[in-house]
Design an enzyme around this catalytic site. Sequence first.
Site, short mmCIF file in Angstrom:
data_model
loop_
_atom_site.label_atom_id
_atom_site.label_comp_id
_atom_site.label_asym_id
_atom_site.label_seq_id
_atom_site.Cartn_x
_atom_site.Cartn_y
_atom_site.Cartn_z
N GLY A 1 10.40 5.94 4.88
CA GLY A 1 11.80 5.76 5.22
C GLY A 1 12.01 4.72 6.30
O GLY A 1 13.10 4.16 6.42
N MET A 2 10.99 4.46 7.12
CA MET A 2 11.15 3.57 8.26
C MET A 2 10.43 2.24 8.13
O MET A 2 10.73 1.31 8.87
CB MET A 2 10.65 4.27 9.54
CG MET A 2 11.40 5.53 9.88
SD MET A 2 13.12 5.22 10.29
CE MET A 2 13.64 6.87 10.79
N GLY A 3 9.48 2.14 7.24
CA GLY A 3 8.72 0.90 7.16
C GLY A 3 7.91 0.78 5.89
O GLY A 3 7.87 1.69 5.06
N ASP A 41 -1.23 14.91 14.51
CA ASP A 41 -1.06 15.00 13.06
C ASP A 41 -2.41 14.87 12.37
O ASP A 41 -2.58 14.07 11.45
CB ASP A 41 -0.10 13.93 12.57
CG ASP A 41 0.50 14.25 11.19
OD1 ASP A 41 0.48 15.44 10.80
OD2 ASP A 41 0.97 13.34 10.51
N VAL A 78 4.01 -0.55 4.36
CA VAL A 78 2.63 -0.88 4.69
C VAL A 78 2.09 -1.82 3.61
O VAL A 78 2.12 -1.49 2.42
CB VAL A 78 1.75 0.38 4.79
CG1 VAL A 78 0.32 -0.02 5.18
CG2 VAL A 78 2.32 1.35 5.81
N LEU A 88 0.82 -1.21 0.00
CA LEU A 88 0.00 0.00 0.00
C LEU A 88 0.85 1.25 0.00
O LEU A 88 0.42 2.32 -0.43
CB LEU A 88 -0.92 0.01 1.22
CG LEU A 88 -2.00 -1.08 1.27
CD1 LEU A 88 -2.73 -1.04 2.60
CD2 LEU A 88 -2.98 -0.91 0.12
N GLY A 89 2.07 1.14 0.51
CA GLY A 89 2.94 2.31 0.56
C GLY A 89 4.21 1.97 1.31
O GLY A 89 4.34 0.92 1.93
#
Length: 707
Positions: free
Chosen positions: A25-27, A137, A29, A21-22
């Site tokens: 920089g860190m993970g 956020d 999905v 899905l996307g």
Amino acid sequence: MDELRPTDPARIGAYRLLGRLGAGGMGVVYLGRTDEGSTAAVKVILPEYAADEEFRTRFRREAEAARQVRSPWAVAVTGAETEGERPWLATAFVPGPSLAEAVARCGPLPARSVRVLGRLLSRALTAVHTAGLVHRDVKPGNVLLTVDGPRLIDFGIARTGEATALTAPGLVVGTPGFLSPEQASGGATATGPASDVFSLGCLLAYAATGRPPFGSGAVDALLYRTVHDEPDLSGIDDGELRALTAGCLAKDPAERPTARGLDERIVEDAPHGSVDWLPEDVVRLIADRSAEMLALPGIEPTVVEEPASAAPGRRRFLALAAGGAVVVAGGGGFAAWEALRDDGQGTAKSGGRPWTIGVQADLSGAGKAAGRAQERGVRVAVERFNSRADRPFTLQVKALDDRGDTGRAVKAAEEFARDRDVLAVVGPTGDAETGAVLGVYDEAMLPLITVSSLALVYAARSRKSFFQAAPSYAVLTEPAVNRLVLRPDVERLGILLDRSGGLAAYTGGYATNLLTGVLTTGTTYPRVVPAGTRDMAPVLADMLAHGSDALFYAGDGAGAARTARALAATPFKGPRMAMHTAMVPGFIEEAGEAATGWEFTAPYTDATAPAAKEFAAAHRKLFGSAPAHWAAEAHDAAGLVIEALTAFGKRPARAALVARIARSVYQGVSRTYVFDETQTLDAKDAYLYRVENGRYRFVGPAPKTAV
């Protein structure tokens, strides 16, 4: 959704992974599916960060925070593993578009829709705050739309009021444009639940007007306006909604309503299963996005047979949903409707409907040099794709010449829109033509990617299918400021705004004046000259008399040549630059020796750039010459479309292709293409050129602002 890569796991916990899905920089999905058929968005930490205890602590906090929130209007956690070798978090999958995407494609929402958003999101925030959390956020990209209401997502930076933030002192956490003054000031004031209410006010203003209430642009300037300026709520004609939004945007946190109080103030019923709270085009967008679920492996839809007819409206949409023609996904009550999909079908390498990329360009008018270069760039991309033995289909190019005329541009757009074989269009060449055709392409949901129309705004309010794949005139001035002012011998930048350059010059000159004060400690001395001014000497004498150490010219090539000649007659030896709009053959011809040393910022790369080597060779092979400026960027735009097309297993609907392009991250010859929430290029790559020995020499990438 993108296909899984060979290095991706097949399963995470109880979830079989279906696609990506996307990624950040860190993970990564993934879309996952349990053996029972429920789907989830599964967020997995990359291996290189899993061993980082600080990052793991933050991920653990995210999982714990999300689990504490109990609301039908916030996505629910369906599983998590925070201690294993590959930490992950699963939440209910919501196939609907984000609020940001809906507004960008369908335009601002009506007042009732915004009130429903406000009431239901205030309930979601009430649940967040009741759990002792602050989301921090709240923004349009973190609100997903479904037929029965919005869903608040992403608790990645939520934390309890007592928790210590895992950030450096003074670091701004959140998304500029939707931050509270407490956040924008870098922690000078404690961030509490009232901060989320302020962000919700920004979100409601965006939903109602199509723009953030404190504008956009340079981050520092945006943060300053958030703290010190009043919000721009023009465009919110509903008095009740305007007052409600203004209350959320009070500078003093104590003057804002609580999330619960906001819920009680809004007099608007929840949808209760009806889609009447949303405009027709947004409902169709939700249905189209949800329809992609039908193509997922291992999910067998139940479809009610219907006689062939025209595309159904919203009422038939409701009838189908009530009659059972749905696929329920992951406990969230979201559905996919086969009846609302486009009629596109797969095509083999030969036979069937053609797969066509269109080119709308000025091929014979004043902008023909750029237009022809772009047409050739697209043809090179298509030729390179068609030469692949493993290509899943064969592409063709259809080019239409609008001659740079707005009337002809509209007719060309209408022809492309009618031609159902055309899947996407690269163009137009100029700003005026682009502004004239946006409505036509939006109505057809036909992807339109421009690489040379760089305006900040267009007359059309809706830009559902439009992608601006190049930095705007304003963005291009940032490297000029860096180049001219961030040097020891310059304290004041003289800015000459020549009205002969039209909108591009005005935007460039204004942005340069603004950014100098934001990015540097230098000062400016701006001068505006009327269109057609022939004698630049008096203006330049005034600028030098006011201590200008460097010069930036915003205008056209003829005006730049007059400026260069007049400047050469003075003692001035400082740096001078101009916009790429002045970088034409006529500048060197008319300025003569006075052109030497002038530099230009441009959105296009050069055939001599290392990254352009393979493309330049392919261009020479096909056309027998080196590519001209703008060819590489059009080649990239076509490559972006081609990569998006190949991600589908069959011929996609136009709307589905728009959605795919919007989510793309494409590495092209000129730059990496990623789009923000308004489908504008989310990058500041520019290039420098310098006049040497009577020609434009490619210097290389322009300097970027240090972050």
